[in-house]
Every structure is written in C-alpha cells, then in structure tokens.
Design a protein around this motif. Structure first.
Motif, PDB file in Angstrom:
ATOM      1  N   TYR A  31       0.812  -1.218   0.000  1.00 32.65           N
ATOM      2  CA  TYR A  31       0.000   0.000   0.000  1.00 32.65           C
ATOM      3  C   TYR A  31       0.848   1.270   0.000  1.00 32.65           C
ATOM      4  O   TYR A  31       0.571   2.221  -0.749  1.00 32.65           O
ATOM      5  N   PHE A  32       1.899   1.305   0.826  1.00 32.89           N
ATOM      6  CA  PHE A  32       2.668   2.534   0.989  1.00 32.89           C
ATOM      7  C   PHE A  32       3.903   2.619   0.094  1.00 32.89           C
ATOM      8  O   PHE A  32       4.342   3.716  -0.252  1.00 32.89           O
ATOM      9  N   LEU A  33       4.490   1.481  -0.266  1.00 34.82           N
ATOM     10  CA  LEU A  33       5.733   1.514  -1.036  1.00 34.82           C
ATOM     11  C   LEU A  33       5.535   1.165  -2.499  1.00 34.82           C
ATOM     12  O   LEU A  33       6.283   1.632  -3.356  1.00 34.82           O
ATOM     13  N   VAL A  34       4.542   0.324  -2.812  1.00 31.30           N
ATOM     14  CA  VAL A  34       4.295  -0.071  -4.201  1.00 31.30           C
ATOM     15  C   VAL A  34       3.193   0.790  -4.813  1.00 31.30           C
ATOM     16  O   VAL A  34       3.342   1.370  -5.875  1.00 31.30           O
ATOM     17  N   TYR A 158       9.550  -7.137  -5.433  1.00 29.35           N
ATOM     18  CA  TYR A 158      10.055  -7.938  -6.545  1.00 29.35           C
ATOM     19  C   TYR A 158       8.935  -8.296  -7.524  1.00 29.35           C
ATOM     20  O   TYR A 158       9.110  -8.193  -8.741  1.00 29.35           O
ATOM     21  N   TYR A 159       7.790  -8.691  -6.995  1.00 31.16           N
ATOM     22  CA  TYR A 159       6.679  -9.072  -7.872  1.00 31.16           C
ATOM     23  C   TYR A 159       6.163  -7.888  -8.676  1.00 31.16           C
ATOM     24  O   TYR A 159       5.916  -7.986  -9.889  1.00 31.16           O
ATOM     25  N   TYR A 160       6.022  -6.727  -8.005  1.00 29.20           N
ATOM     26  CA  TYR A 160       5.456  -5.565  -8.690  1.00 29.20           C
ATOM     27  C   TYR A 160       6.517  -4.734  -9.416  1.00 29.20           C
ATOM     28  O   TYR A 160       6.167  -3.834 -10.183  1.00 29.20           O
ATOM     29  N   GLN A 161       7.806  -5.027  -9.171  1.00 30.22           N
ATOM     30  CA  GLN A 161       8.899  -4.308  -9.835  1.00 30.22           C
ATOM     31  C   GLN A 161       8.781  -2.796  -9.624  1.00 30.22           C
ATOM     32  O   GLN A 161       8.988  -2.006 -10.543  1.00 30.22           O
ATOM     33  N   GLN A 162       8.473  -2.420  -8.366  1.00 28.76           N
ATOM     34  CA  GLN A 162       8.346  -1.007  -8.023  1.00 28.76           C
ATOM     35  C   GLN A 162       9.030  -0.739  -6.684  1.00 28.76           C
ATOM     36  O   GLN A 162       9.016  -1.580  -5.799  1.00 28.76           O
ATOM     37  N   SER A 163       9.604   0.473  -6.561  1.00 27.51           N
ATOM     38  CA  SER A 163      10.229   0.910  -5.298  1.00 27.51           C
ATOM     39  C   SER A 163      11.131  -0.174  -4.708  1.00 27.51           C
ATOM     40  O   SER A 163      11.165  -0.359  -3.492  1.00 27.51           O
ATOM     41  N   GLU A 164      11.861  -0.862  -5.571  1.00 23.93           N
ATOM     42  CA  GLU A 164      12.601  -2.046  -5.108  1.00 23.93           C
ATOM     43  C   GLU A 164      13.682  -1.708  -4.073  1.00 23.93           C
ATOM     44  O   GLU A 164      13.887  -2.463  -3.133  1.00 23.93           O
ATOM     45  N   LEU A 165      14.359  -0.571  -4.253  1.00 24.49           N
ATOM     46  CA  LEU A 165      15.404  -0.194  -3.305  1.00 24.49           C
ATOM     47  C   LEU A 165      14.807   0.186  -1.958  1.00 24.49           C
ATOM     48  O   LEU A 165      15.340  -0.168  -0.900  1.00 24.49           O
ATOM     49  N   LEU A 166      13.678   0.889  -1.989  1.00 19.68           N
ATOM     50  CA  LEU A 166      13.005   1.267  -0.747  1.00 19.68           C
ATOM     51  C   LEU A 166      12.471   0.035  -0.021  1.00 19.68           C
ATOM     52  O   LEU A 166      12.619  -0.094   1.204  1.00 19.68           O
ATOM     53  N   MET A 275       9.950  -4.414  15.124  1.00 19.18           N
ATOM     54  CA  MET A 275       9.492  -4.774  13.785  1.00 19.18           C
ATOM     55  C   MET A 275       8.207  -4.020  13.426  1.00 19.18           C
ATOM     56  O   MET A 275       8.076  -3.463  12.345  1.00 19.18           O
ATOM     57  N   LEU A 276       7.250  -4.016  14.356  1.00 22.74           N
ATOM     58  CA  LEU A 276       5.980  -3.339  14.115  1.00 22.74           C
ATOM     59  C   LEU A 276       6.180  -1.836  13.917  1.00 22.74           C
ATOM     60  O   LEU A 276       5.542  -1.220  13.063  1.00 22.74           O
ATOM     61  N   THR A 277       7.088  -1.258  14.691  1.00 23.80           N
ATOM     62  CA  THR A 277       7.407   0.164  14.559  1.00 23.80           C
ATOM     63  C   THR A 277       7.938   0.451  13.149  1.00 23.80           C
ATOM     64  O   THR A 277       7.581   1.448  12.523  1.00 23.80           O
ATOM     65  N   GLY A 278       8.803  -0.460  12.685  1.00 29.85           N
ATOM     66  CA  GLY A 278       9.345  -0.307  11.339  1.00 29.85           C
ATOM     67  C   GLY A 278       8.270  -0.386  10.278  1.00 29.85           C
ATOM     68  O   GLY A 278       8.247   0.394   9.323  1.00 29.85           O
ATOM     69  N   ILE A 279       7.365  -1.342  10.423  1.00 29.47           N
ATOM     70  CA  ILE A 279       6.288  -1.529   9.451  1.00 29.47           C
ATOM     71  C   ILE A 279       5.387  -0.293   9.404  1.00 29.47           C
ATOM     72  O   ILE A 279       5.046   0.213   8.329  1.00 29.47           O
ATOM     73  N   ILE A 280       5.010   0.208  10.575  1.00 32.34           N
ATOM     74  CA  ILE A 280       4.103   1.352  10.645  1.00 32.34           C
ATOM     75  C   ILE A 280       4.740   2.595  10.021  1.00 32.34           C
ATOM     76  O   ILE A 280       4.061   3.442   9.438  1.00 32.34           O
ATOM     77  N   SER A 281       6.078   2.683  10.118  1.00 36.51           N
ATOM     78  CA  SER A 281       6.769   3.855   9.590  1.00 36.51           C
ATOM     79  C   SER A 281       6.608   3.993   8.069  1.00 36.51           C
ATOM     80  O   SER A 281       6.837   5.066   7.511  1.00 36.51           O
ATOM     81  N   MET A 282       6.244   2.906   7.402  1.00 34.08           N
ATOM     82  CA  MET A 282       6.034   2.988   5.945  1.00 34.08           C
ATOM     83  C   MET A 282       4.989   4.044   5.608  1.00 34.08           C
ATOM     84  O   MET A 282       5.046   4.655   4.541  1.00 34.08           O
ATOM     85  N   GLY A 283       4.054   4.254   6.498  1.00 29.74           N
ATOM     86  CA  GLY A 283       3.001   5.222   6.265  1.00 29.74           C
ATOM     87  C   GLY A 283       3.492   6.669   6.302  1.00 29.74           C
ATOM     88  O   GLY A 283       2.784   7.588   5.894  1.00 29.74           O
ATOM     89  N   LEU A 284       4.725   6.879   6.795  1.00 31.47           N
ATOM     90  CA  LEU A 284       5.276   8.236   6.880  1.00 31.47           C
ATOM     91  C   LEU A 284       6.009   8.657   5.609  1.00 31.47           C
ATOM     92  O   LEU A 284       6.350   9.822   5.429  1.00 31.47           O
ATOM     93  N   LEU A 285       6.246   7.697   4.708  1.00 32.03           N
ATOM     94  CA  LEU A 285       7.042   7.989   3.509  1.00 32.03           C
ATOM     95  C   LEU A 285       6.181   8.603   2.401  1.00 32.03           C
ATOM     96  O   LEU A 285       5.004   8.356   2.330  1.00 32.03           O
TER      97      LEU A 285
END
Length: 285
Positions: A31-34, A158-166, A275-285
């Motif tokens: 949702y947030f990176l792809v 990898y599957y969506y071939q988007q934002s791969e480095l992020l 881990m959860l903190t890291g996952i939630i941070s995706m919403g800040l990008l």
C-alpha cells in the motif's frame, strides 16, 4: 485429551499473532511503497496481492508446524506448558497438515507468478531444512530464518517491480532485527538445546561471547541501513531511522544487562515491537 486433534490446537501451533504481523507487513509494503498494480490500478484492488499474502501466511504456518514437530522434546524442557504435539495433535497429523499447506502455498504462489512460485518453493524447503538440521547448528539456522523474514517483505517489491530499493531497505531492517531476535531465542532456550545436542551460538561460544556477536550484528545493521538510506536520499526515512535509533539503542542496552531467562523473553517481545514500529513507519514515507 492427550493425542487428540482439535482445531484450536491447529490454530495455536500456527502462531496466529506472527501470521498477522507477516500479512500486515506485506500489505503495508504494497500500500505505501508499491501503491499501484501491474495494470496501473491501486494495488489493494489487485487480487494477486492477496494471493501472495495468503501464500506467504500458509508457508509460514507450515514452517511453524514442522519446527514444533522436530522440537517437541526440546520444547518439553524449554516451554512445557506450550507444547501441543502429543497433547493436542498427533505427530502424523502435523506432518499431514504441513504437507497439505506446503503444496497449497506453493500452488497459490505459482498461480500468481512462476518466479514467485520458485521463491516460495525454496522458502518452504529452507523452513523444513531449518527445522530438521540447520537450527541445531551455530548461526546458520538463525541466518536462514532472518533471511526468509526479509524475503517476505522483499518479494512484494520484486513481484510488482516497483520501489525495489526502498522495499529492500525494509527487508534489510526485518532481516537484522530477526537475526538478533533468533540469537536471543537461542540464549533463552539454551538449557533444552544443550540437553538434546544442539550446537547453537550460546552453547558453542558461551553466553558472553554470543552477546558480543549480537553487538557485531547490530553494528552491521546500522551500517547497512545508513548505506541504503543515503542512497535513497529520502528525508522522511532519515527522520524515521533517526528516531528509531533511540529505541534500538535502548534495546541493545537491555541486551547488554540481560542475564536471566525472563530478560531474554522480554527482549524477544521487544524485538517484535521494533518490527511493528518499522512496518508502521512505511506510512510516513
């Protein structure tokens, strides 16, 4: 009743809380990176995303089952109140469900994409090999489990071939946090592991030297994250990892002072919160 089967036992042996974290991480990554599917639609409208998540959850649950199958004698020492095999489920039922889930998970992944199917097949094989052999060896088993945790994040990009480095940045984050967590669990479980001939890091190197290994891994983690973060050059990512560093250093300090089993149990839980903190941070990008 002993040696009986119940769906509650099947549910419990699958570690539902961990499965929720895995599926949540993949959905957040999408949702947030792809953001968009291969057809250009919002990614949450793509049925293949949910099939990919389902496949990952099924393979992960299968891995937990086979791990408990091989570890039942060790678990009677380390966590006797949590043992399911021999109490709530017969051993042959565990093997049956493990096999069915593996075929199902790999089949779903292959339907999504043959490339994803191959990765899923290799992951399922490594989970079996880990439970059967690798977890009794120093570091190798820890590395494999941590790697597969990172792959669960990486495979979405990898599957969506988007934002791969992020996406790779978060996969590296998941890899290192889980590598540390796996070694912490080995320290926590060293009594039962030693009795059954396991050669985990705490048994081979000793308690204090294993702590030193964790600190070396922590340094490598910080260097890897900084390298990828500078390459991406995203201001939000800098702020996030800067803020997270305080929680991470607290985590490492608690590892430094830990010397009892309950301390390492608490650290294992704290690593999940990281881990959860890291996952939630995706919403800040």
């Amino acid at each position: 009743m002993a040696q009986s089967f119940s769906f509650w036992s099947l549910f419990k042996i699958s570690r539902p809380a961990n499965l929720i974290i895995v599926s949540f991480a993949q959905l957040m990554t999408a949702y947030f990176l792809v953001e968009t599917s291969r057809q250009g639609l919002p990614v949450l409208q793509d049925i293949n995303l949910y099939l990919l998540v389902l496949s990952t959850v099924i393979i992960t649950a299968s891995g937990y089952m086979i791990n408990d199958y091989y570890d039942v004698k060790i678990d009677y020492i380390n966590k006797p109140n949590e043992v399911i095999i021999g109490k709530g489920m017969k051993r042959r039922m565990v093997i049956f469900f493990h096999t069915v889930l593996n075929f199902t998970g790999i089949g779903i992944a292959w339907y999504v994409s043959p490339r994803v199917g191959v990765i899923t097949f290799v992951s399922a094989f490594l989970l079996w090999l880990y439970s059967n052999q690798l977890k009794r060896l120093p570091f190798i088993g820890n590395f494999v489990v941590a790697l597969l945790t990172g792959v669960a994040i990486w495979i979405v990009g990898y599957y969506y071939q988007q934002s791969e480095l992020l996406v790779l940045t978060y996969a590296i984050f998941a890899f290192f946090i889980n590598l540390i967590r796996e070694i912490i669990k080995d320290i926590e479980d060293r009594q039962g592991d030693r009795k059954h001939g396991c050669k985990t890091l705490p048994i081979v190197l000793g308690f204090r030297n294993t702590k030193r290994v964790i600190f070396v891994i922590a340094i490598a983690f910080v260097c890897a994250i900084l390298t990828v973060t500078f390459k991406i050059n995203n201001a939000s990512l800098f702020y996030y990892f800067g803020g997270l560093s305080f929680l991470f250093f607290l985590f490492m300090y608690k590892i430094y002072i830990a010397d009892r089993k309950e301390h390492f149990t608490q650290l294992s839980i704290l690593s999940k919160l990281l881990m959860l903190t890291g996952i939630i941070s995706m919403g800040l990008l």
